[in-house]
Design an enzyme around this catalytic site. Structure first.
Site, PDB file in Angstrom:
ATOM      1  N   SER A 322      11.273  -3.200   4.504  1.00 29.86           N
ATOM      2  CA  SER A 322      10.185  -2.221   3.405  1.00 29.86           C
ATOM      3  C   SER A 322       9.526  -1.148   3.876  1.00 29.86           C
ATOM      4  O   SER A 322       9.353  -0.978   4.992  1.00 29.86           O
ATOM      5  CB  SER A 322       9.262  -3.327   2.701  1.00 29.86           C
ATOM      6  OG  SER A 322       8.271  -3.640   3.853  1.00 29.86           O
ATOM      7  N   CYS A 323       8.913  -0.614   2.961  1.00 29.38           N
ATOM      8  CA  CYS A 323       8.037   0.810   3.195  1.00 29.38           C
ATOM      9  C   CYS A 323       6.616   0.567   3.567  1.00 29.38           C
ATOM     10  O   CYS A 323       6.040   1.247   3.769  1.00 29.38           O
ATOM     11  CB  CYS A 323       8.367   1.727   2.023  1.00 29.38           C
ATOM     12  SG  CYS A 323       9.880   2.148   1.720  1.00 29.38           S
ATOM     13  N   ASP A 324       6.521  -0.731   3.978  1.00 33.17           N
ATOM     14  CA  ASP A 324       4.902  -1.200   4.280  1.00 33.17           C
ATOM     15  C   ASP A 324       4.731  -1.245   5.594  1.00 33.17           C
ATOM     16  O   ASP A 324       5.542  -2.083   6.261  1.00 33.17           O
ATOM     17  CB  ASP A 324       4.690  -2.542   3.293  1.00 33.17           C
ATOM     18  CG  ASP A 324       3.093  -2.697   3.296  1.00 33.17           C
ATOM     19  OD1 ASP A 324       2.358  -2.748   4.230  1.00 33.17           O
ATOM     20  OD2 ASP A 324       2.614  -3.054   2.149  1.00 33.17           O
TER      21      ASP A 324
END
Ligand SMILES: *Cc1c(COP(=O)(O)O)cnc(C)c1O
Length: 371
Positions: A322-324
């Protein structure tokens, strides 16, 4: 049976099926072995699998077939079991604070054993599940367990006794007590301390005219992640000796293992989807991360990894897809340099992984394959 046979199943499955990664492979032989082992060294122990550890329907069906009971916390878990045809007599609930919807459905289904630790909960149990057997959640030390549970639930001795008396006056059947030493508990002394405290409550209840008969010692048995842990046999022999010394012989003992039943029977088969060197740090990106399966890494669980890659050994920061920036699984893990698309196996992933997962950012939860 060693971890090797589970790994072999994972590799065979990867090679023979055209399954895309990531997936959670669960070894049914290992689950059977653990189900036979747990409770064997405690006289008359009755084992209730804590459904929250992994509630996949095929897992529940296998555990049902193996003859274990179940511990549930919610209407969702209860419905899964009733759908499988599990008899309500083999289901208990040790969640001290339950929703009204769950209590209503549990009452209708005829579930007969519940934990509680407040008067409000006793009142709700009286209205939804009249006459049921109740056990009070005692607060006990959680030192040395990887996942402490002691603050959220549990009361001290005097309050525990008063709650049992209150439940009795309300028409419930005060059966005994429960505790939880904390999940992934590597400290066998926690059970000693908890049992000693439980025995004090037993005496205090007797003085107040209550004859208890049920001791539910919860979950907490550890599994191997990266460090060796005390063997379940060792923990159980110790518990058994102490129970025989400080409790009356007619006592009923309930166990609620979750992690220990399913955790080391599962592995994630993942793929490397990217790598980078950022300010001198090597990053490896996998198709499983914190959000879609490895949430417990945030709480300090460290996993063991097996790589098929052949490049030079380096230290890696392992991250999810994910982009987190929260989606980082581990640091300083020595692994060979991979090619993109290489597979990585993560061991000890059967418990608290897929059932914890979300589809945050559009990444799917790994499929479960029981072999
Ligand atoms: C989570 C839980 C368990 C299982 O704990 P493990 O550490 O996975 O064995 C047992 N009982 C209760 C009440 C729980 O909440």
């Amino acid at each position: 049976m060693t971890v090797r046979s589970t790994i072999k199943k994972g590799v065979d499955y990867l090679e023979t099926s055209s399954t895309e990664t990531p997936f959670l492979l669960l070894d049914s032989a290992k689950i059977r072995q653990k189900a036979r082992l747990i409770g064997r060294n405690i006289s008359k122990a009755e084992v209730f699998y804590a459904v929250k550890a992994n509630s996949h329907p095929e897992v529940l069906a296998l555990i049902n077939q193996l003859g274990l009971g179940f511990e549930v916390a919610s209407e969702g878990e209860l419905r899964l079991l009733l759908k499988l045809g599990v008899s309500p007599g083999r289901i208990i609930s040790s969640n001290p604070i339950k929703t009204c919807l769950f209590l209503q459905e549990a009452g209708e289904a005829g579930i007969g054993y519940f934990a509680f630790d407040t008067r409000d909960e006793a009142d709700r149990l009286t209205s939804f599940c009249p006459g049921s057997n109740v056990y009070v959640r005692l607060s006990v030390p959680n030192e040395g367990s990887q996942w402490p549970l002691s603050k959220k639930f549990g009361v001290e001795l005097e309050e525990a006794r008063d709650l049992l008396l209150y439940a009795g006056e309300a028409g419930l059947s005060p059966a005994g007590l429960t505790f939880h030493v904390g999940s992934q508990c590597a400290n066998p002394y926690n059970w000693d301390a908890a049992l000693d405290k439980a025995a004090r409550l037993w005496e205090m209840a007797a003085k107040a005219g209550l004859k208890l008969n049920l001791l539910n010692i919860g979950g907490g048995y550890p599994i191997h992640y990266t460090k060796d842990v005390v063997e379940i046999e060792t923990i159980e022999r110790r518990i058994d000796r102490r129970v025989k010394n400080i409790f009356p012989p007619e006592i009923r003992i309930l166990l609620e293992p979750g992690r220990a039943v399913i955790g080391d029977a599962g592995l994630f088969v993942t793929s490397v989807i990217g790598k980078a060197n950022r300010i001198g740090e090597n990053w490896m990106y996998l198709d499983v991360g914190v959000f879609n399966g490895l949430m417990e890494s945030v709480g300090g669980i460290r996993y063991s990894y097996l790589s098929e890659s052949a490049g030079p050994l380096r230290k890696w920061t392992l991250a999810g897809p994910s982009c987190d920036s929260f989606d980082v699984i581990d640091h300083e893990i020595e692994l060979p340099e991979p090619e993109i698309g290489d597979h990585l196996i993560i061991l000890g992933c059967g418990a608290y992984t897929t059932c914890y997962a979300s589809e945050f950012n559009g990444f799917s939860i790994p499929r479960t394959v029981l072999v």
